[in-house]
Write an enzyme that holds these catalytic residues in place. Structure first.
Site, mmCIF file in Angstrom:
data_model
loop_
_atom_site.group_PDB
_atom_site.id
_atom_site.type_symbol
_atom_site.label_atom_id
_atom_site.label_comp_id
_atom_site.label_asym_id
_atom_site.label_seq_id
_atom_site.Cartn_x
_atom_site.Cartn_y
_atom_site.Cartn_z
ATOM 1 N N LYS A 1 -1.636 -22.370 4.841
ATOM 2 C CA LYS A 1 -1.688 -21.125 5.624
ATOM 3 C C LYS A 1 -3.085 -20.563 5.463
ATOM 4 O O LYS A 1 -3.583 -20.443 4.339
ATOM 5 C CB LYS A 1 -0.658 -20.111 5.127
ATOM 6 N N GLN B 1 6.489 -4.316 4.558
ATOM 7 C CA GLN B 1 7.258 -5.403 3.962
ATOM 8 C C GLN B 1 8.610 -4.919 3.405
ATOM 9 O O GLN B 1 9.585 -5.667 3.392
ATOM 10 C CB GLN B 1 6.383 -6.040 2.869
ATOM 11 N N ASN C 1 9.243 6.260 -3.072
ATOM 12 C CA ASN C 1 7.955 5.739 -2.605
ATOM 13 C C ASN C 1 6.837 6.690 -2.989
ATOM 14 O O ASN C 1 7.027 7.905 -3.019
ATOM 15 C CB ASN C 1 7.971 5.519 -1.079
ATOM 16 N N SER D 1 1.646 -1.775 -3.063
ATOM 17 C CA SER D 1 0.308 -2.310 -3.310
ATOM 18 C C SER D 1 -0.317 -1.642 -4.533
ATOM 19 O O SER D 1 -1.531 -1.527 -4.624
ATOM 20 C CB SER D 1 -0.562 -2.099 -2.069
ATOM 21 N N MET E 1 7.898 -7.704 -6.078
ATOM 22 C CA MET E 1 7.330 -8.518 -4.997
ATOM 23 C C MET E 1 5.921 -8.116 -4.588
ATOM 24 O O MET E 1 5.265 -8.830 -3.838
ATOM 25 C CB MET E 1 8.242 -8.431 -3.767
ATOM 26 N N GLY E 2 5.443 -6.961 -5.055
ATOM 27 C CA GLY E 2 4.157 -6.467 -4.559
ATOM 28 C C GLY E 2 2.949 -7.071 -5.258
ATOM 29 O O GLY E 2 1.880 -7.182 -4.671
ATOM 30 N N THR E 3 3.110 -7.454 -6.511
ATOM 31 C CA THR E 3 1.955 -7.886 -7.306
ATOM 32 C C THR E 3 1.637 -9.349 -7.036
ATOM 33 O O THR E 3 2.346 -10.240 -7.493
ATOM 34 C CB THR E 3 2.225 -7.631 -8.803
ATOM 35 N N ASP E 4 0.557 -9.552 -6.269
ATOM 36 C CA ASP E 4 0.166 -10.917 -5.888
ATOM 37 C C ASP E 4 -1.333 -11.124 -6.077
ATOM 38 O O ASP E 4 -1.913 -12.023 -5.482
ATOM 39 C CB ASP E 4 0.573 -11.175 -4.423
HETATM 40 P P1 NAD Z 1 2.044 -1.559 3.289
HETATM 41 O O1 NAD Z 1 0.607 -1.125 3.298
HETATM 42 O O2 NAD Z 1 2.813 -1.489 4.546
HETATM 43 O O3 NAD Z 1 2.836 -0.676 2.193
HETATM 44 C C1 NAD Z 1 2.269 -0.387 0.941
HETATM 45 C C2 NAD Z 1 3.300 0.275 0.056
HETATM 46 O O4 NAD Z 1 2.715 0.530 -1.236
HETATM 47 C C3 NAD Z 1 3.797 1.614 0.583
HETATM 48 O O5 NAD Z 1 5.136 1.791 0.218
HETATM 49 C C4 NAD Z 1 2.902 2.596 -0.164
HETATM 50 O O6 NAD Z 1 3.449 3.899 -0.256
HETATM 51 C C5 NAD Z 1 2.845 1.925 -1.519
HETATM 52 N N1 NAD Z 1 1.709 2.360 -2.330
HETATM 53 C C6 NAD Z 1 0.422 2.513 -1.940
HETATM 54 N N2 NAD Z 1 -0.323 2.939 -2.989
HETATM 55 C C7 NAD Z 1 0.523 3.054 -4.051
HETATM 56 C C8 NAD Z 1 0.350 3.453 -5.410
HETATM 57 N N3 NAD Z 1 -0.839 3.791 -5.887
HETATM 58 N N4 NAD Z 1 1.436 3.441 -6.222
HETATM 59 C C9 NAD Z 1 2.646 3.073 -5.753
HETATM 60 N N5 NAD Z 1 2.874 2.688 -4.470
HETATM 61 C C10 NAD Z 1 1.812 2.690 -3.638
HETATM 62 O O7 NAD Z 1 2.042 -3.007 2.674
HETATM 63 P P2 NAD Z 1 3.190 -4.131 2.757
HETATM 64 O O8 NAD Z 1 2.876 -5.050 3.870
HETATM 65 O O9 NAD Z 1 4.517 -3.472 2.693
HETATM 66 O O10 NAD Z 1 2.902 -4.941 1.401
HETATM 67 C C11 NAD Z 1 3.173 -4.338 0.143
HETATM 68 C C12 NAD Z 1 2.607 -5.204 -0.957
HETATM 69 O O11 NAD Z 1 3.270 -6.467 -0.979
HETATM 70 C C13 NAD Z 1 1.120 -5.543 -0.808
HETATM 71 O O12 NAD Z 1 0.510 -5.340 -2.076
HETATM 72 C C14 NAD Z 1 1.081 -7.004 -0.439
HETATM 73 O O13 NAD Z 1 -0.065 -7.648 -0.918
HETATM 74 C C15 NAD Z 1 2.325 -7.510 -1.152
HETATM 75 N N6 NAD Z 1 2.893 -8.741 -0.589
HETATM 76 C C16 NAD Z 1 3.354 -9.664 -1.456
HETATM 77 C C17 NAD Z 1 3.906 -10.838 -0.977
HETATM 78 C C18 NAD Z 1 4.469 -11.860 -1.926
HETATM 79 O O14 NAD Z 1 4.769 -12.972 -1.489
HETATM 80 N N7 NAD Z 1 4.673 -11.532 -3.165
HETATM 81 C C19 NAD Z 1 3.954 -11.073 0.410
HETATM 82 C C20 NAD Z 1 3.518 -10.091 1.289
HETATM 83 C C21 NAD Z 1 2.986 -8.898 0.774
#
Ligand code: NAD
Length: 321
Positions: A67, A139, A160, A199, A219-222
């Site tokens: 990808k 996400q 959130n 994020s 799931m967010g920490t990548d």
């Molecule tokens: P998004 O920008 O739509 O949403 C971001 C989210 O993080 C929101 O809920 C926001 O309020 C929150 N946020 C922002 N700053 C914050 C902080 N300081 N403390 C706590 N929460 C905070 O992004 P998304 O598309 O929903 O993606 C979210 C995360 O998931 C990203 O970090 C992305 O890299 C990660 N991700 C991981 C995978 C995986 O396979 N593990 C896949 C896709 C995305």
């Protein structure tokens, strides 16, 4: 070569097909039949973009490819395009010839949602009733929609960092006929299953916010430096992941391992649970944590599935290449 454009994906790919593809490839990874290549991720010095490749080979499914894509922060404002852009390329493992080019944006959301769902299927208590969401961005809606199919949930709670975004997940809960309640972080103790998808670079969820018996999918920490949950939680929990090498370097476990609280050997592959090689949940009181870092093989698995569906439905574009 076959082309499946982004615009076709929504009508082709189902959550079930994504779930099956991801569950199968996690199992293949754990049995040594599939492996991910080292990830390339570069700040290209143009449009503030982060661009990279995630690839791999699944010998069991005969899926080879990568990808390519990343994050263009100015897309939405300047060009009315979404900021995350990716494309999956598949190759014939017998010849190396390019086989397919597939839009990867919606597939990324679906394969990520499938990963936390696979973890819920294999690690959450069967009697889980309350699901908690930490995060309410793009996400989060995908994660919640897919998770709700795994247990007979009766209620969704959510927190959130930007509370004004909570209606995004409330809408998904209500569409599934479930009540939604916005809560403070300590009230996550009510949840039997939690998904964090933010994020964040510093933890919101503390170890004492999680009750015994809970399953949490982080799931967010990548990326190096990101963190959603207190490192102490990984000491209290049994930790599972998609890929151990990523978990300890760019996943949630990077912090607990870096601080010497746990060792890399304390982290187990979810695929081994799927295969039945190791136990998943062994007691109703156990806290289980899935560190979902996102691997290239997930992208290839869902892309291969969508190519098959596109061929069956006659919507794959064939080009002489
Ligand atoms: P998004 O920008 O739509 O949403 C971001 C989210 O993080 C929101 O809920 C926001 O309020 C929150 N946020 C922002 N700053 C914050 C902080 N300081 N403390 C706590 N929460 C905070 O992004 P998304 O598309 O929903 O993606 C979210 C995360 O998931 C990203 O970090 C992305 O890299 C990660 N991700 C991981 C995978 C995986 O396979 N593990 C896949 C896709 C995305």
């Amino acid at each position: 070569m076959l082309i499946v454009p982004e615009r076709e994906i929504a009508d082709l790919m189902t959550r079930e097909a994504a779930f099956d593809a991801v569950e199968r490839v996690f199992a293949a990874m754990a049995s040594g039949n599939a492996y991910n290549f080292p990830v390339v991720r570069e700040a290209i010095g143009h449009e503030e973009a982060l661009y990279g490749f995630k690839g791999g080979f699944d010998q069991a499914g005969l899926t080879l490819g990568l990808k390519a894509g990343g994050y263009w922060p100015n897309n939405l404002e300047k060009r009315n395009l979404i900021n995350h852009q990716s494309t999956v390329f598949l190759f014939d493992p017998d010849t190396g010839k390019a086989k397919a080019m597939v839009g990867g944006n919606l597939l990324t959301a679906l394969r990520t949602a499938a990963a936390s769902s696979v973890s819920i299927k294999h690690l959450a208590r069967e009697d889980a009733k309350v699901i908690g969401m930490v995060g309410a961005g793009h996400q989060a809606t995908f994660q919640l929609r897919a998770a709700l199919e795994q247990r007979n949930f009766e209620k969704v709670i959510g927190w959130n960092y930007h509370p004004e975004m909570l209606p995004n997940i409330e809408k998904v809960a209500n569409e599934a006929g479930l009540p939604f309640e916005a809560v403070a972080l300590p009230d996550l103790r009510e949840a039997d299953v939690i998904i964090s998808i933010t994020s964040a670079f510093s933890p919101s969820v503390m170890a004492d916010h999680i009750s015994e018996g809970t399953h949490i999918a982080c799931m967010g920490t990548d990326t190096k430096g990101k963190q959603e949950v207190e490192a102490e939680l990984l000491v209290k929990a049994s930790v599972f992941t998609d890929e151990i090498a990523q978990s300890v370097s760019i996943g949630e476990a990077q912090h607990a391992v870096g601080q010497g609280l746990i060792k890399g050997t304390d982290v187990a592959e979810i695929g081994a649970v799927i295969n039945g090689t190791i136990a998943g949940r062994t007691s109703p009181d156990q806290i289980t944590l899935f560190d979902g870092t996102g691997v290239g093989l997930q992208d290839l698995a869902v892309a291969a599935a969508v190519v098959d569906l596109a061929v069956k439905k006659g919507v794959a574009i064939e080009v002489d290449f």
